[in-house]
Design a protein around this motif. Structure first.
Motif, PDB file in Angstrom:
ATOM      1  N   PRO A   1     -95.350  19.006  33.567  1.00 34.89           N
ATOM      2  CA  PRO A   1     -96.430  19.080  34.549  1.00 34.89           C
ATOM      3  C   PRO A   1     -96.372  18.018  35.647  1.00 34.89           C
ATOM      4  O   PRO A   1     -96.777  18.281  36.768  1.00 34.89           O
ATOM      5  CB  PRO A   1     -97.693  18.927  33.703  1.00 34.89           C
ATOM      6  CG  PRO A   1     -97.254  18.152  32.515  1.00 34.89           C
ATOM      7  CD  PRO A   1     -95.836  18.607  32.262  1.00 34.89           C
ATOM      8  N   ARG A   2     -95.892  16.831  35.352  1.00 36.81           N
ATOM      9  CA  ARG A   2     -95.894  15.756  36.363  1.00 36.81           C
ATOM     10  C   ARG A   2     -94.639  15.786  37.232  1.00 36.81           C
ATOM     11  O   ARG A   2     -94.588  15.136  38.265  1.00 36.81           O
ATOM     12  CB  ARG A   2     -96.013  14.406  35.674  1.00 36.81           C
ATOM     13  CG  ARG A   2     -97.379  14.217  35.030  1.00 36.81           C
ATOM     14  CD  ARG A   2     -97.537  12.868  34.337  1.00 36.81           C
ATOM     15  NE  ARG A   2     -96.791  11.819  34.970  1.00 36.81           N
ATOM     16  CZ  ARG A   2     -96.222  10.804  34.320  1.00 36.81           C
ATOM     17  NH1 ARG A   2     -96.324  10.719  33.020  1.00 36.81           N
ATOM     18  NH2 ARG A   2     -95.564   9.871  34.968  1.00 36.81           N
TER      19      ARG A   2
ATOM     20  N   GLN B   1     -88.701   8.246  29.824  1.00 37.54           N
ATOM     21  CA  GLN B   1     -88.658   9.564  29.203  1.00 37.54           C
ATOM     22  C   GLN B   1     -87.209  10.004  29.110  1.00 37.54           C
ATOM     23  O   GLN B   1     -86.468   9.933  30.082  1.00 37.54           O
ATOM     24  CB  GLN B   1     -89.401  10.600  30.036  1.00 37.54           C
ATOM     25  CG  GLN B   1     -90.883  10.482  30.026  1.00 37.54           C
ATOM     26  CD  GLN B   1     -91.521  11.610  30.837  1.00 37.54           C
ATOM     27  OE1 GLN B   1     -90.912  12.191  31.724  1.00 37.54           O
ATOM     28  NE2 GLN B   1     -92.771  11.904  30.529  1.00 37.54           N
ATOM     29  N   VAL B   2     -86.827  10.460  27.945  1.00 34.82           N
ATOM     30  CA  VAL B   2     -85.508  11.058  27.744  1.00 34.82           C
ATOM     31  C   VAL B   2     -85.768  12.442  27.181  1.00 34.82           C
ATOM     32  O   VAL B   2     -86.486  12.584  26.192  1.00 34.82           O
ATOM     33  CB  VAL B   2     -84.649  10.230  26.761  1.00 34.82           C
ATOM     34  CG1 VAL B   2     -83.301  10.894  26.535  1.00 34.82           C
ATOM     35  CG2 VAL B   2     -84.487   8.807  27.258  1.00 34.82           C
ATOM     36  N   PHE B   3     -85.195  13.456  27.822  1.00 29.41           N
ATOM     37  CA  PHE B   3     -85.430  14.791  27.298  1.00 29.41           C
ATOM     38  C   PHE B   3     -84.146  15.604  27.270  1.00 29.41           C
ATOM     39  O   PHE B   3     -83.197  15.331  27.992  1.00 29.41           O
ATOM     40  CB  PHE B   3     -86.534  15.533  28.055  1.00 29.41           C
ATOM     41  CG  PHE B   3     -86.277  15.745  29.519  1.00 29.41           C
ATOM     42  CD1 PHE B   3     -85.565  16.834  29.964  1.00 29.41           C
ATOM     43  CD2 PHE B   3     -86.786  14.851  30.448  1.00 29.41           C
ATOM     44  CE1 PHE B   3     -85.349  17.043  31.309  1.00 29.41           C
ATOM     45  CE2 PHE B   3     -86.582  15.045  31.797  1.00 29.41           C
ATOM     46  CZ  PHE B   3     -85.869  16.144  32.229  1.00 29.41           C
TER      47      PHE B   3
ATOM     48  N   PRO C   1     -87.547  13.904  41.415  1.00 30.64           N
ATOM     49  CA  PRO C   1     -88.095  13.018  40.375  1.00 30.64           C
ATOM     50  C   PRO C   1     -89.423  12.425  40.829  1.00 30.64           C
ATOM     51  O   PRO C   1     -89.779  12.467  42.006  1.00 30.64           O
ATOM     52  CB  PRO C   1     -87.029  11.936  40.227  1.00 30.64           C
ATOM     53  CG  PRO C   1     -86.277  11.954  41.507  1.00 30.64           C
ATOM     54  CD  PRO C   1     -86.348  13.362  42.032  1.00 30.64           C
ATOM     55  N   LEU C   2     -90.137  11.884  39.860  1.00 27.43           N
ATOM     56  CA  LEU C   2     -91.394  11.203  40.159  1.00 27.43           C
ATOM     57  C   LEU C   2     -91.134  10.017  41.073  1.00 27.43           C
ATOM     58  O   LEU C   2     -90.030   9.453  41.080  1.00 27.43           O
ATOM     59  CB  LEU C   2     -92.027  10.710  38.859  1.00 27.43           C
ATOM     60  CG  LEU C   2     -92.380  11.791  37.839  1.00 27.43           C
ATOM     61  CD1 LEU C   2     -92.754  11.155  36.514  1.00 27.43           C
ATOM     62  CD2 LEU C   2     -93.504  12.644  38.362  1.00 27.43           C
TER      63      LEU C   2
ATOM     64  N   ALA D   1     -83.600   9.691  37.938  1.00 32.82           N
ATOM     65  CA  ALA D   1     -83.385  10.884  37.126  1.00 32.82           C
ATOM     66  C   ALA D   1     -81.922  11.274  37.153  1.00 32.82           C
ATOM     67  O   ALA D   1     -81.261  11.168  38.184  1.00 32.82           O
ATOM     68  CB  ALA D   1     -84.244  12.034  37.639  1.00 32.82           C
ATOM     69  N   ALA D   2     -81.416  11.715  36.011  1.00 33.34           N
ATOM     70  CA  ALA D   2     -80.051  12.226  35.893  1.00 33.34           C
ATOM     71  C   ALA D   2     -80.105  13.464  35.019  1.00 33.34           C
ATOM     72  O   ALA D   2     -80.781  13.472  33.985  1.00 33.34           O
ATOM     73  CB  ALA D   2     -79.133  11.177  35.283  1.00 33.34           C
ATOM     74  N   PHE D   3     -79.419  14.513  35.422  1.00 32.92           N
ATOM     75  CA  PHE D   3     -79.453  15.770  34.688  1.00 32.92           C
ATOM     76  C   PHE D   3     -78.035  16.264  34.424  1.00 32.92           C
ATOM     77  O   PHE D   3     -77.565  17.182  35.086  1.00 32.92           O
ATOM     78  CB  PHE D   3     -80.231  16.831  35.476  1.00 32.92           C
ATOM     79  CG  PHE D   3     -81.670  16.474  35.680  1.00 32.92           C
ATOM     80  CD1 PHE D   3     -82.608  16.782  34.712  1.00 32.92           C
ATOM     81  CD2 PHE D   3     -82.089  15.815  36.821  1.00 32.92           C
ATOM     82  CE1 PHE D   3     -83.944  16.454  34.892  1.00 32.92           C
ATOM     83  CE2 PHE D   3     -83.414  15.482  37.011  1.00 32.92           C
ATOM     84  CZ  PHE D   3     -84.351  15.807  36.040  1.00 32.92           C
TER      85      PHE D   3
END
Length: 85
Positions: free
Chosen positions: A19-20, A46-48, A62-63, A68-70
């Protein structure tokens, strides 16, 4: 430390789990969808991990003040540098 797991057959439910984050999800192809999200929260980090059975595209930003890395790996190959590889 907080670990959350979501298993779903609903593509929109998986997308709503962020959501964020200003992300847009798009599924390519037809057929039944299965997805899983594992989210680890360590203070402000956060790690997902997202696993799906269909090809998807995720785009967005990213926020603010976030890094962020994907990385993405083929399902049939274990990425190098991963424990057990």
């Amino acid at each position: 430390m907080l670990l959350q797991t979501l298993r779903t057959r609903d593509f929109d439910e998986l997308a709503a789990a962020f959501p964020r984050w200003n992300l847009r999800f798009r599924q390519f192809g037809r057929g039944p969808f299965r997805g899983q999200l594992q989210l680890l929260q360590l203070g402000g980090i956060q790690v997902f991990r997202v696993a799906v059975n269909r090809m998807i595209r995720i785009e967005g930003w990213p926020l603010p003040a976030a890094l962020a890395a994907f990385p993405s790996w083929p399902r049939t190959k274990t990425p190098s540098g991963v424990a057990g590889a």
